[in-house]
Design a protein around this motif. Structure first.
Motif, PDB file in Angstrom:
ATOM      1  N   UNK A 153      38.205  12.907 -46.924  1.00 59.53           N
ATOM      2  CA  UNK A 153      40.011  13.822 -47.831  1.00 59.53           C
ATOM      3  C   UNK A 153      39.812  14.831 -48.552  1.00 59.53           C
ATOM      4  N   UNK A 154      38.489  14.367 -49.743  1.00 59.76           N
ATOM      5  CA  UNK A 154      39.271  15.510 -50.903  1.00 59.76           C
ATOM      6  C   UNK A 154      37.953  16.758 -50.446  1.00 59.76           C
ATOM      7  N   UNK A 155      36.650  16.590 -50.154  1.00 58.12           N
ATOM      8  CA  UNK A 155      35.682  17.804 -50.120  1.00 58.12           C
ATOM      9  C   UNK A 155      36.228  18.623 -49.282  1.00 58.12           C
ATOM     10  N   UNK A 156      37.090  18.284 -47.761  1.00 54.98           N
ATOM     11  CA  UNK A 156      37.713  19.736 -46.651  1.00 54.98           C
ATOM     12  C   UNK A 156      38.855  20.163 -47.746  1.00 54.98           C
TER      13      UNK A 156
ATOM     14  N   UNK B 199      31.476  17.242 -60.423  1.00 52.58           N
ATOM     15  CA  UNK B 199      30.733  16.923 -59.518  1.00 52.58           C
ATOM     16  C   UNK B 199      29.188  17.583 -58.919  1.00 52.58           C
ATOM     17  N   UNK B 200      29.111  18.814 -59.236  1.00 50.78           N
ATOM     18  CA  UNK B 200      28.197  19.591 -58.837  1.00 50.78           C
ATOM     19  C   UNK B 200      28.677  19.989 -57.659  1.00 50.78           C
ATOM     20  N   UNK B 201      28.534  21.640 -56.925  1.00 54.00           N
ATOM     21  CA  UNK B 201      29.164  21.925 -56.621  1.00 54.00           C
ATOM     22  C   UNK B 201      28.164  22.663 -55.353  1.00 54.00           C
ATOM     23  N   UNK B 202      26.716  22.106 -56.089  1.00 56.40           N
ATOM     24  CA  UNK B 202      25.163  22.246 -54.591  1.00 56.40           C
ATOM     25  C   UNK B 202      25.838  20.664 -54.463  1.00 56.40           C
ATOM     26  N   UNK B 203      26.179  19.511 -54.445  1.00 56.95           N
ATOM     27  CA  UNK B 203      26.296  17.963 -54.071  1.00 56.95           C
ATOM     28  C   UNK B 203      27.507  18.426 -53.379  1.00 56.95           C
ATOM     29  N   UNK B 204      28.716  18.740 -53.379  1.00 55.39           N
ATOM     30  CA  UNK B 204      30.139  19.233 -52.433  1.00 55.39           C
ATOM     31  C   UNK B 204      29.431  19.987 -50.989  1.00 55.39           C
ATOM     32  N   UNK B 205      28.588  21.120 -51.488  1.00 59.34           N
ATOM     33  CA  UNK B 205      28.501  21.774 -50.767  1.00 59.34           C
ATOM     34  C   UNK B 205      27.470  21.082 -49.122  1.00 59.34           C
ATOM     35  N   UNK B 206      26.524  20.239 -49.725  1.00 58.96           N
ATOM     36  CA  UNK B 206      25.549  19.584 -49.107  1.00 58.96           C
ATOM     37  C   UNK B 206      26.191  18.292 -47.975  1.00 58.96           C
ATOM     38  N   UNK B 207      27.133  17.876 -48.846  1.00 61.81           N
ATOM     39  CA  UNK B 207      27.508  16.873 -47.755  1.00 61.81           C
ATOM     40  C   UNK B 207      29.247  17.044 -46.794  1.00 61.81           C
TER      41      UNK B 207
ATOM     42  N   UNK C 286      27.512  30.122 -51.419  1.00 60.44           N
ATOM     43  CA  UNK C 286      27.121  30.835 -52.998  1.00 60.44           C
ATOM     44  C   UNK C 286      27.135  30.218 -54.378  1.00 60.44           C
ATOM     45  N   UNK C 287      27.977  29.402 -54.664  1.00 63.23           N
ATOM     46  CA  UNK C 287      27.766  29.032 -55.615  1.00 63.23           C
ATOM     47  C   UNK C 287      26.926  28.118 -55.955  1.00 63.23           C
ATOM     48  N   UNK C 288      26.994  27.365 -55.122  1.00 65.09           N
ATOM     49  CA  UNK C 288      25.912  25.796 -54.642  1.00 65.09           C
ATOM     50  C   UNK C 288      24.951  26.310 -54.723  1.00 65.09           C
TER      51      UNK C 288
END
Ligand code: 3H9
Length: 702
Positions: free
Chosen positions: A613-616, A660-668, A688-690
């Motif tokens: 729900x949140x990441x998209x 949370x860390x954008x690398x984590x959000x990106x990966x998910x 890019x930011x991740x």
């Protein structure tokens, strides 16, 4: 550089003036200067007493909030050091307050030996709003001055009270009326204290007011219960109660130590850092590219609202509440009467709950002029807000007419929630005056106002809209033109996934529970029932079916006549009209839908629900940010905080993602994209930011 505090003498009284514009925040420099100023007076045998006052707009807004993250607030002299110095001073100290005395800016006066304030001064301990407790004795001294119950009300709500009210509860000794002289009054009180010949009275020794709570210790648990719903998820309000309880149950020094420890623990907490972010985000939002203090504005003497439906009526109430006369125009008498009756009923409900006086309601109603005559409605208006049905042709007709009828320098606003403001502006000969003002329903309640800046919107019209948003008590966020703007566009990314989760194995009650546990007031399906399943259906019919994967369960509910709360059945069923109860009929419908789609239902974890729900939605936020639809990430945070109830103590979606860390959000997101494709491709900015190890917050401020 000028000194942040001044010392001067009036007779034998030393006057210490805080001089750290704009709000006399108690920074390390100011604290040092105050210490030095007091030292000068202490050393001077001709100084018998002190007055402590603030220069400029106010006494003080309290500790310098920018020092909390680094811990600079702990560098000596600390606020507590100054407070000890004042309370222990053998020469009496009187606080002379005006404007605002907040947080540490009230804790200093609480330790003074006398307090005077000008009429209208707002005094309070708003620390709770930034996720902390007062940390310089406020929770120990305020109950000793005004009693436990009154102190709890001020500290736990964080709401300031006026000097007049403060006088009533004994928080100030004297209120100086208009035309009176604050400093002279304070000097007089200081001299009186000297003349008494007694040692200056210390607040820490005033225990009489604690007796009532000592005799009735349940007061604290009762208070916890009374705020449980309102403060759900927040740490600070409960910590404030703990500290006040300590003032009653512990000796002063121990209570103070308890408060200090609680303060330090909270100061470095995630919640405090999120709430500080929100504090500054709110102030940043009014700093808009291309607008500065020199930008001219149109006056805002009178408004006009076209359309008196749910939105139009609510918008008219916003004007009336702010004291701005407003005309509302409808096309036929029955619709106009219906609209005005709803407005009247809304006000009457507020009056019956005791939240508004009848006279105030009457004055508000008198500011709203209903009319069928378009020309009469708009001829004297400084701002016109069109709030008719979401139809481009209709809106263009109206704006063509407005162009003909309205004077130059009138802001012409559309309350569209999705349509192209540039196209609407193009039918006028003055696109500079045209912008969008997207209110959220109910317009008289919801704090968010999306101010849509068209390609040709002038800085003057935009600045006027920003001022309007402040005057009507909204949080105005400037957004650029795109389909559905920042709020609804990103909301769709969220509700869409919620629908897919049902098809894959979840149920509405599970999704809603996860979202509520995260901190939203309601889950997406309960919101759908509140807003109306039929309303959502009609919007989809009007806009056409979106490309890609589409969940049609909501359409099926509509076809079953389950429109939500209004029919006591929608995603849930309702017995009392508003409490959602899971419904087996809906469960069957969902399971049947999965079958039709050939989806094998699976167990879906709470974690997946939250992320899907949140990441998209955050991913959409990244696109909105990169496209320049919002100027900065924190503006997008405000959209979700004030438009949809994203938990304030998490700071907003972009702030939360940064934590949370954008690398984590990106990966998910990348994982979801590989699994489900459709609409889930990570945004280029997120990627890019991740990869760079960046954050939305830093990127936006570059
Ligand atoms: C505290 O005191 C802790 C203690 O208990 C213990 C310590 C050990 N610090 O709001 P405005 C900036 S915690 C730093 O537009 P207004 C603000 O960002 C503190 N900066 O003015 C803005 O900057 P910019 C408890 C601050 O007239 C500019 O000043 N106190 C602070 O509309 C103008 O602000 C509070 O929580 C600050 N404390 O409203 C009160 N305050 O121009 C916080 C403001 O760059 N302040 N700034 O955007 C307020 O609520 C409002 O500022 C106030 C005035 C109502 C006072």
């Amino acid at each position: 550089m000028s000194e942040p505090a001044r010392f001067e003498r009036i007779d034998d009284v030393g006057v210490v003036t805080l001089d750290n514009p704009p709000v006399n925040a108690l920074s390390l420099e100011l604290r040092s200067a105050v210490r030095d100023a007091f030292a000068e007076g202490m050393d001077d045998p001709d100084v018998e007493a002190f007055v402590l006052t603030g220069g400029g707009r106010m006494f003080s807004a309290g500790a310098d909030i920018t020092e909390f993250a680094s811990g600079r607030s702990n560098e000596p002299p600390t606020l507590r050091d100054l407070i000890d110095l004042i309370e222990d001073s053998p020469k009496p100290v009187v606080a002379a307050m005006h404007g605002n005395a907040m947080g540490g800016g009230l804790e200093l006066p609480l330790a003074c030996h006398g307090r005077v304030a000008t009429e209208g001064t707002r005094v309070g301990l708003p620390e709770v709003n930034i996720g902390i407790v007062p940390g310089a004795g406020g929770t120990q001294r305020l109950p000793r001055i005004i009693g436990v119950q009154a102190a709890l009300d001020i500290i736990v709500s964080g709401k300031p009270i006026t000097a007049e009210k403060a006088l009533g509860v004994g928080l100030v000794d004297e209120v100086v009326g208009e035309g009176g002289d604050l400093i002279a009054t304070a000097v007089k009180l200081a001299k009186k204290l000297v003349a008494s010949g007694e040692a200056p009275p210390k607040t820490r020794d005033r225990d009489a007011h604690l007796a009532e709570a000592e005799a009735n210790p349940s007061v604290f648990d009762d208070y916890r219960k009374s705020i449980a719903r309102r403060a759900r998820g927040f740490d600070a309000p409960f910590a404030c109660i703990d500290c006040v309880q300590a003032s009653v149950e512990k000796p002063f020094e121990e209570g103070l130590a308890f408060e200090r420890d609680t303060f330090q623990k909270l100061r470095t907490s995630d919640q405090a850092s999120a709430l500080r972010h929100v504090f500054f985000a709110e102030r940043q939002a009014s700093k808009v590219r291309g607008i500065d203090s020199d930008t001219a504005e149109y006056p805002l003497r009178r408004g006009a609202v076209l359309g008196c439906g749910t939105m139009g009526g609510g918008i008219a109430m916003c004007f009336a509440n702010a004291g701005i006369p407003v005309a509302v125009r409808e096309h036929d008498q029955a619709a106009l009467d219906r609209g005005m009756e709803i407005i009247r009923k809304n006000y009457a409900a507020t009056v019956s709950k005791g939240r508004m006086k009848q006279a105030v309601m009457d004055a508000c109603m008198a500011r709203i002029t209903p009319t069928l005559d378009m020309e009469a409605a708009v001829e004297d208006a400084d701002i016109v807000i069109e709030a008719v049905f979401e139809n481009m042709e209709l809106k263009k007709e109206i704006f063509t007419e407005l162009d003909r009828l309205c004077d130059a320098n009138t802001v012409l606003a559309t309350n569209t929630s999705s349509l192209d403001v540039n196209e609407i502006a193009s039918v006028t000969g003055r696109p500079g005056d045209v912008l969008g003002l997207h209110f959220f329903s109910p317009a008289n309640v919801m704090k968010l106002l999306e101010i849509v800046r068209g390609e040709k919107t002038s800085p003057e019209a935009l600045a006027t809209a920003l001022t309007l948003s402040k005057r009507i008590g909204k949080v105005g966020v400037v957004v650029g033109v795109c389909d559905s703007f920042a709020a609804n566009r990103s909301l769709y990314a969220y509700t869409r996934q919620a629908g897919f989760l049902l098809e894959e194995g979840a149920l509405p009650e599970q999704v809603d529970r996860v979202i509520v546990e995260f901190g939203f007031p309601m889950g997406p399906f309960a919101v759908g029932d509140l807003a109306g399943v039929d309303v959502g259906y009609k919007i989809r019919q009007h806009r056409g079916r979106p490309e890609g994967r589409y969940s049609d369960i909501a359409d099926k509910l509509y076809e079953m006549g389950r429109y939500g709360q209004k029919t006591s059945a929608g995603w849930f069923r309702y017995e009392d009209g508003r409490t959602p109860i899971p419904d087996p009929v809906v469960t069957d419908l969902i399971i049947e839908s999965s079958k039709e789609l050939g989806i094998e239902r699976r167990e879906i974890s709470d974690e997946e629900i939250l992320r899907r729900c949140m990441y998209p939605m955050i991913n959409e936020g990244a696109k909105i940010l990169e496209e320049g639809i919002v100027q900065r990430a924190s503006d997008f945070d405000l959209v979700w905080l004030y438009g949809y109830g994203f938990p304030r103590y998490r700071g907003g979606p972009m702030f939360w993602a940064d934590q949370l860390g954008l690398d984590h959000v990106y990966e998910v997101m990348q994982g979801y994209y590989e699994e489900h494709h459709d609409w889930l491709e990570p945004a280029p900015l997120l990627e890019k930011l991740a990869k760079e190890g960046g954050t939305f917050g830093e990127w936006a401020s570059k």
